[in-house]
Design an enzyme around this catalytic site. Structure first.
Site, PDB file in Angstrom:
ATOM      1  N   LYS A  53       6.025  -0.861  10.305  1.00 23.17           N
ATOM      2  CA  LYS A  53       4.796  -0.021  10.147  1.00 23.17           C
ATOM      3  C   LYS A  53       3.786   0.210  11.214  1.00 23.17           C
ATOM      4  CE  LYS A  53       5.402  -0.274   5.236  1.00 23.17           C
ATOM      5  NZ  LYS A  53       4.628  -0.725   3.702  1.00 23.17           N
ATOM      6  N   GLN A  97       0.602  -4.674   1.230  1.00 20.47           N
ATOM      7  CA  GLN A  97       1.802  -4.869   1.148  1.00 20.47           C
ATOM      8  C   GLN A  97       2.396  -5.482  -0.247  1.00 20.47           C
ATOM      9  OE1 GLN A  97       4.231  -3.331   3.229  1.00 20.47           O
ATOM     10  NE2 GLN A  97       5.986  -4.321   1.972  1.00 20.47           N
ATOM     11  N   ASP A 120      -0.614   4.689  -0.020  1.00 20.92           N
ATOM     12  CA  ASP A 120       0.661   4.525  -0.969  1.00 20.92           C
ATOM     13  C   ASP A 120       0.772   5.192  -2.336  1.00 20.92           C
ATOM     14  OD1 ASP A 120       2.476   2.548   0.032  1.00 20.92           O
ATOM     15  OD2 ASP A 120       1.132   0.721  -0.291  1.00 20.92           O
TER      16      ASP A 120
HETATM   17  N1  GUN Z   1       6.912  -3.132  -0.781  1.00 17.17           N
HETATM   18  C1  GUN Z   1       8.161  -2.125  -0.850  1.00 17.17           C
HETATM   19  N2  GUN Z   1       7.517  -0.884  -0.839  1.00 17.17           N
HETATM   20  C2  GUN Z   1       6.543  -0.870  -0.572  1.00 17.17           C
HETATM   21  C3  GUN Z   1       5.656   0.323  -0.285  1.00 17.17           C
HETATM   22  O1  GUN Z   1       6.027   1.458  -0.424  1.00 17.17           O
HETATM   23  N3  GUN Z   1       4.476  -0.007  -0.411  1.00 17.17           N
HETATM   24  C4  GUN Z   1       3.697  -1.126  -0.188  1.00 17.17           C
HETATM   25  N4  GUN Z   1       2.548  -1.393  -0.054  1.00 17.17           N
HETATM   26  N5  GUN Z   1       4.519  -2.321  -0.514  1.00 17.17           N
HETATM   27  C5  GUN Z   1       5.960  -2.088  -0.582  1.00 17.17           C
END
Ligand code: GUN
Length: 284
Positions: A53, A97, A120
């Site tokens: 990311k 996350q 998100d």
């Molecule tokens: N863990 C797995 N997929 C995601 C996501 O789309 N966002 C976040 N914050 N954590 C994740």
């Protein structure tokens, strides 16, 4: 034989567009969109996702900061950090996350993020707006899935879809987005009876259950669109949730793993971050 939906190429094009938007933002307003990512603990997969990311942000000119906290971080420490980021005007977007260590209450943590910075789309405010069909931050993977389906050019209204998986991250938001586009949606999960027949009746299949090659090629209705969200590490390498080789003989369009949904998720995070910055700075 199905057309392969090239998520990597579609994501690259979206990133190009975002890069020029970010450039214009900087040029006209001297503002750089900023994303803060919080990682708690040392889940190896999460570490890789967070690193990817950060790298993607760099590619398009978004300023990303990473807060890596130890696994034993307390509830208060995490909530205090989120509160500080909520109040920092240079931070337009916040992502925690997942998964969090089990001691921490994920819902409480997600609800602490300011809905205007919730790129998100996991805050109940944004979830509720999505369900009501109102503008909201849409979770990144479902948003990417819809872009991939739309890339085929098919008319969605009146189609039948099966969404396999009911997670808050993928299954549920995808189902509501399809419903919003007048698709008839069936959400299936591990307790669903008669799954092969249900999938056989679907014009669109979205598989997000995290079991390698669970969906058999012979379950696919000839001409269906198949979106494979699975990223399963197996002895033979990465596998999706769909038996790709057999499914592609019956589908009209199918996403590969890797190179399908995965690259789109990150592109949509960047898109939501630019969107958050534009809204916060009233830059249209
Ligand atoms: N863990 C797995 N997929 C995601 C996501 O789309 N966002 C976040 N914050 N954590 C994740």
């Amino acid at each position: 034989m199905a057309g392969i939906i090239d998520g990597k190429a579609i994501a690259a094009k979206i990133k190009e567009g975002l890069m020029s938007e970010v450039e214009r933002f900087k040029r006209e307003r001297n503002i750089t969109p900023g994303l803060s990512v919080i990682l708690v603990g040392d889940n190896p997969a999460s570490r890789i996702y967070v690193k990817n990311k950060g790298r993607a942000c760099e590619e398009v000119g978004i300023r990303s900061t990473q807060h890596t906290l130890p696994a034993q971080t307390t509830r208060k420490e995490l909530l205090d950090l989120i509160s500080a980021l909520n109040g920092d005007p240079s931070v337009h977007a916040i992502l925690v996350q997942l998964p969090l260590p089990s001691r921490l209450d994920t819902h409480e943590v997600l609800e602490a993020i300011s809905p205007e910075k919730d790129v998100d789309g996991f805050h109940p405010y944004n979830v509720g707006r999505l369900v009501c069909g109102r503008p909201a931050f849409i979770p990144c993977t479902p948003k990417g899935i819809m872009r991939l389906i739309d890339s085929t050019g098919v008319t969605l209204s009146g189609q039948e879809a099966v969404v396999l998986g009911r997670s808050n991250v993928v299954g549920k938001p995808t189902a509501f987005m399809l419903l919003q586009r007048d698709v008839t949606v069936t959400v299936c999960h591990s307790k669903t009876r008669g799954l092969p027949e249900k999938i056989l009746s679907a014009d669109i299949v979205v598989a997000a259950i995290g079991r390698p090659e669970f969906v058999k090629g012979k379950w696919i209705k000839p001409g269906a669109i198949v979106i494979d969200v699975g990223i399963n590490r197996t002895e033979r390498g990465l596998a999706g949730d769909v038996e790709f080789g057999a499914a592609k003989e019956r589908a009209s369009y199918i996403t590969p793993v890797p190179g399908g949904v995965g690259p789109m998720t990150i592109a949509m995070l960047l898109s939501n971050t630019v969107e958050a910055a534009k809204r916060a700075e009233n830059f249209l």
